[in-house]
Design a protein around this motif. Structure first.
Motif, PDB file in Angstrom:
ATOM      1  N   TRP A  97       0.829  -1.207   0.000  1.00  0.00           N
ATOM      2  CA  TRP A  97       0.000   0.000   0.000  1.00  0.00           C
ATOM      3  C   TRP A  97       0.860   1.251   0.000  1.00  0.00           C
ATOM      4  CZ3 TRP A  97       0.760   3.362   3.936  1.00  0.00           C
ATOM      5  CH2 TRP A  97       1.404   2.850   5.069  1.00  0.00           C
ATOM      6  N   TRP A  98       2.064   1.175   0.579  1.00  0.00           N
ATOM      7  CA  TRP A  98       2.941   2.355   0.631  1.00  0.00           C
ATOM      8  C   TRP A  98       3.399   2.755  -0.770  1.00  0.00           C
ATOM      9  CZ3 TRP A  98       7.680   1.445  -1.416  1.00  0.00           C
ATOM     10  CH2 TRP A  98       8.091   0.113  -1.490  1.00  0.00           C
ATOM     11  N   LEU A  99       3.506   1.782  -1.682  1.00  0.00           N
ATOM     12  CA  LEU A  99       3.882   2.089  -3.053  1.00  0.00           C
ATOM     13  C   LEU A  99       2.782   2.898  -3.744  1.00  0.00           C
ATOM     14  CD1 LEU A  99       5.936   1.743  -5.323  1.00  0.00           C
ATOM     15  CD2 LEU A  99       4.790  -0.389  -5.909  1.00  0.00           C
ATOM     16  N   ILE A 100       1.544   2.522  -3.515  1.00  0.00           N
ATOM     17  CA  ILE A 100       0.417   3.252  -4.101  1.00  0.00           C
ATOM     18  C   ILE A 100       0.334   4.658  -3.525  1.00  0.00           C
ATOM     19  CG2 ILE A 100      -2.097   3.288  -4.298  1.00  0.00           C
ATOM     20  CD1 ILE A 100      -1.955   0.198  -4.381  1.00  0.00           C
ATOM     21  N   VAL A 101       0.548   4.790  -2.235  1.00  0.00           N
ATOM     22  CA  VAL A 101       0.537   6.115  -1.591  1.00  0.00           C
ATOM     23  C   VAL A 101       1.667   6.971  -2.148  1.00  0.00           C
ATOM     24  CG1 VAL A 101       0.847   7.319   0.596  1.00  0.00           C
ATOM     25  CG2 VAL A 101      -0.609   5.288   0.487  1.00  0.00           C
ATOM     26  N   PHE A 102       2.851   6.383  -2.281  1.00  0.00           N
ATOM     27  CA  PHE A 102       4.003   7.120  -2.803  1.00  0.00           C
ATOM     28  C   PHE A 102       3.738   7.603  -4.234  1.00  0.00           C
ATOM     29  CE2 PHE A 102       8.199   7.143  -4.937  1.00  0.00           C
ATOM     30  CZ  PHE A 102       8.783   8.176  -4.212  1.00  0.00           C
ATOM     31  N   MET A 103       3.156   6.736  -5.064  1.00  0.00           N
ATOM     32  CA  MET A 103       2.842   7.120  -6.435  1.00  0.00           C
ATOM     33  C   MET A 103       1.793   8.231  -6.469  1.00  0.00           C
ATOM     34  SD  MET A 103       2.948   3.357  -8.206  1.00  0.00           S
ATOM     35  CE  MET A 103       2.150   3.882  -9.682  1.00  0.00           C
ATOM     36  N   ALA A 104       0.806   8.158  -5.593  1.00  0.00           N
ATOM     37  CA  ALA A 104      -0.218   9.204  -5.524  1.00  0.00           C
ATOM     38  C   ALA A 104       0.403  10.538  -5.103  1.00  0.00           C
ATOM     39  CB  ALA A 104      -1.322   8.800  -4.553  1.00  0.00           C
ATOM     40  N   ILE A 105       1.353  10.492  -4.178  1.00  0.00           N
ATOM     41  CA  ILE A 105       2.030  11.718  -3.742  1.00  0.00           C
ATOM     42  C   ILE A 105       2.837  12.309  -4.897  1.00  0.00           C
ATOM     43  CG2 ILE A 105       3.867  12.594  -2.255  1.00  0.00           C
ATOM     44  CD1 ILE A 105       2.818  10.661  -0.087  1.00  0.00           C
ATOM     45  N   LEU A 106       3.547  11.463  -5.643  1.00  0.00           N
ATOM     46  CA  LEU A 106       4.324  11.961  -6.782  1.00  0.00           C
ATOM     47  C   LEU A 106       3.423  12.578  -7.853  1.00  0.00           C
ATOM     48  CD1 LEU A 106       7.070   9.251  -7.343  1.00  0.00           C
ATOM     49  CD2 LEU A 106       7.349  11.551  -6.443  1.00  0.00           C
TER      50      LEU A 106
ATOM     51  N   GLY B 297       0.428  13.852  -7.378  1.00  0.00           N
ATOM     52  CA  GLY B 297      -0.102  15.090  -6.805  1.00  0.00           C
ATOM     53  C   GLY B 297       0.922  16.211  -6.848  1.00  0.00           C
ATOM     54  N   PHE B 298       2.176  15.890  -6.534  1.00  0.00           N
ATOM     55  CA  PHE B 298       3.229  16.900  -6.582  1.00  0.00           C
ATOM     56  C   PHE B 298       3.430  17.384  -8.020  1.00  0.00           C
ATOM     57  CE2 PHE B 298       7.747  18.068  -6.942  1.00  0.00           C
ATOM     58  CZ  PHE B 298       7.750  19.139  -6.066  1.00  0.00           C
ATOM     59  N   GLY B 299       3.390  16.449  -8.979  1.00  0.00           N
ATOM     60  CA  GLY B 299       3.535  16.826 -10.382  1.00  0.00           C
ATOM     61  C   GLY B 299       2.418  17.744 -10.845  1.00  0.00           C
ATOM     62  N   LEU B 300       1.197  17.433 -10.426  1.00  0.00           N
ATOM     63  CA  LEU B 300       0.066  18.295 -10.779  1.00  0.00           C
ATOM     64  C   LEU B 300       0.212  19.684 -10.157  1.00  0.00           C
ATOM     65  CD1 LEU B 300      -2.877  15.762 -10.483  1.00  0.00           C
ATOM     66  CD2 LEU B 300      -1.933  16.752 -12.573  1.00  0.00           C
ATOM     67  N   LEU B 301       0.686  19.743  -8.926  1.00  0.00           N
ATOM     68  CA  LEU B 301       0.897  21.025  -8.251  1.00  0.00           C
ATOM     69  C   LEU B 301       1.955  21.855  -8.983  1.00  0.00           C
ATOM     70  CD1 LEU B 301       0.282  22.827  -5.760  1.00  0.00           C
ATOM     71  CD2 LEU B 301       2.211  21.705  -4.652  1.00  0.00           C
ATOM     72  N   VAL B 302       3.060  21.232  -9.350  1.00  0.00           N
ATOM     73  CA  VAL B 302       4.120  21.943 -10.070  1.00  0.00           C
ATOM     74  C   VAL B 302       3.606  22.413 -11.435  1.00  0.00           C
ATOM     75  CG1 VAL B 302       6.377  21.628 -11.179  1.00  0.00           C
ATOM     76  CG2 VAL B 302       6.004  20.793  -8.864  1.00  0.00           C
ATOM     77  N   ASP B 303       2.862  21.570 -12.131  1.00  0.00           N
ATOM     78  CA  ASP B 303       2.298  21.937 -13.433  1.00  0.00           C
ATOM     79  C   ASP B 303       1.363  23.126 -13.301  1.00  0.00           C
ATOM     80  OD1 ASP B 303       1.926  21.511 -16.241  1.00  0.00           O
ATOM     81  OD2 ASP B 303      -0.055  20.699 -15.760  1.00  0.00           O
ATOM     82  N   TRP B 304       0.498  23.090 -12.310  1.00  0.00           N
ATOM     83  CA  TRP B 304      -0.421  24.206 -12.078  1.00  0.00           C
ATOM     84  C   TRP B 304       0.356  25.489 -11.790  1.00  0.00           C
ATOM     85  CZ3 TRP B 304      -0.891  26.858  -7.383  1.00  0.00           C
ATOM     86  CH2 TRP B 304      -1.888  27.828  -7.367  1.00  0.00           C
ATOM     87  N   TRP B 305       1.381  25.416 -10.938  1.00  0.00           N
ATOM     88  CA  TRP B 305       2.173  26.586 -10.567  1.00  0.00           C
ATOM     89  C   TRP B 305       2.831  27.211 -11.801  1.00  0.00           C
ATOM     90  CZ3 TRP B 305       2.996  29.889  -6.712  1.00  0.00           C
ATOM     91  CH2 TRP B 305       4.110  30.691  -6.774  1.00  0.00           C
ATOM     92  N   HIS B 306       3.423  26.368 -12.639  1.00  0.00           N
ATOM     93  CA  HIS B 306       4.121  26.898 -13.808  1.00  0.00           C
ATOM     94  C   HIS B 306       3.158  27.407 -14.873  1.00  0.00           C
ATOM     95  CE1 HIS B 306       8.246  26.304 -12.705  1.00  0.00           C
ATOM     96  NE2 HIS B 306       7.906  25.138 -12.180  1.00  0.00           N
ATOM     97  N   LYS B 307       1.976  26.874 -14.954  1.00  0.00           N
ATOM     98  CA  LYS B 307       0.991  27.433 -15.877  1.00  0.00           C
ATOM     99  C   LYS B 307       0.537  28.806 -15.399  1.00  0.00           C
ATOM    100  CE  LYS B 307      -0.881  23.275 -17.954  1.00  0.00           C
ATOM    101  NZ  LYS B 307      -2.040  22.394 -18.085  1.00  0.00           N
ATOM    102  N   LYS B 308       0.432  28.959 -14.081  1.00  0.00           N
ATOM    103  CA  LYS B 308      -0.020  30.233 -13.522  1.00  0.00           C
ATOM    104  C   LYS B 308       1.083  31.292 -13.552  1.00  0.00           C
ATOM    105  CE  LYS B 308      -2.378  32.132  -9.534  1.00  0.00           C
ATOM    106  NZ  LYS B 308      -2.918  31.875  -8.206  1.00  0.00           N
ATOM    107  N   HIS B 309       2.327  30.901 -13.257  1.00  0.00           N
ATOM    108  CA  HIS B 309       3.441  31.838 -13.167  1.00  0.00           C
ATOM    109  C   HIS B 309       4.496  31.564 -14.228  1.00  0.00           C
ATOM    110  CE1 HIS B 309       1.774  31.686  -9.051  1.00  0.00           C
ATOM    111  NE2 HIS B 309       1.948  32.990  -9.122  1.00  0.00           N
ATOM    112  N   GLY B 310       4.101  31.034 -15.359  1.00  0.00           N
ATOM    113  CA  GLY B 310       5.047  30.591 -16.384  1.00  0.00           C
ATOM    114  C   GLY B 310       5.693  31.735 -17.134  1.00  0.00           C
ATOM    115  N   ILE B 311       6.315  31.361 -18.227  1.00  0.00           N
ATOM    116  CA  ILE B 311       7.011  32.323 -19.069  1.00  0.00           C
ATOM    117  C   ILE B 311       5.977  33.221 -19.747  1.00  0.00           C
ATOM    118  CG2 ILE B 311       8.480  32.585 -21.086  1.00  0.00           C
ATOM    119  CD1 ILE B 311       9.651  29.826 -20.416  1.00  0.00           C
TER     120      ILE B 311
END
Length: 64
Positions: free
Chosen positions: A2-11, A13-27
């Motif tokens: 189960w920890w593998l599934i949680v770890f993948m979900a965290i990764l 989620g982090f990727g989506l957060l970074v993508d959202w941030w760069h779309k909002k504050h991008g070039i």
């Protein structure tokens, strides 16, 4: 296991957060002509060769 599934979900989620941030504050000031001035000849040749090889691979019934 189960920890593998949680770890993948965290990764994901982090990727989506970074993508959202760069779309909002991008070039906002993108100038291709200015960027072309700052690339070396060898980098330009490498990129053009790579893109040409991809195009040839796709024209010859590439992997997909």
């Amino acid at each position: 296991m189960w920890w593998l599934i949680v770890f993948m979900a965290i990764l994901i989620g982090f990727g989506l957060l970074v993508d959202w941030w760069h779309k909002k504050h991008g070039i906002t000031n993108f100038n291709p002509d200015e960027n072309a001035k700052n690339i070396s000849t060898s980098e330009r040749i490498y990129a053009e060769t790579y893109l040409n090889n991809i195009k040839n691979g796709n024209d010859n019934g590439g992997p997909f």
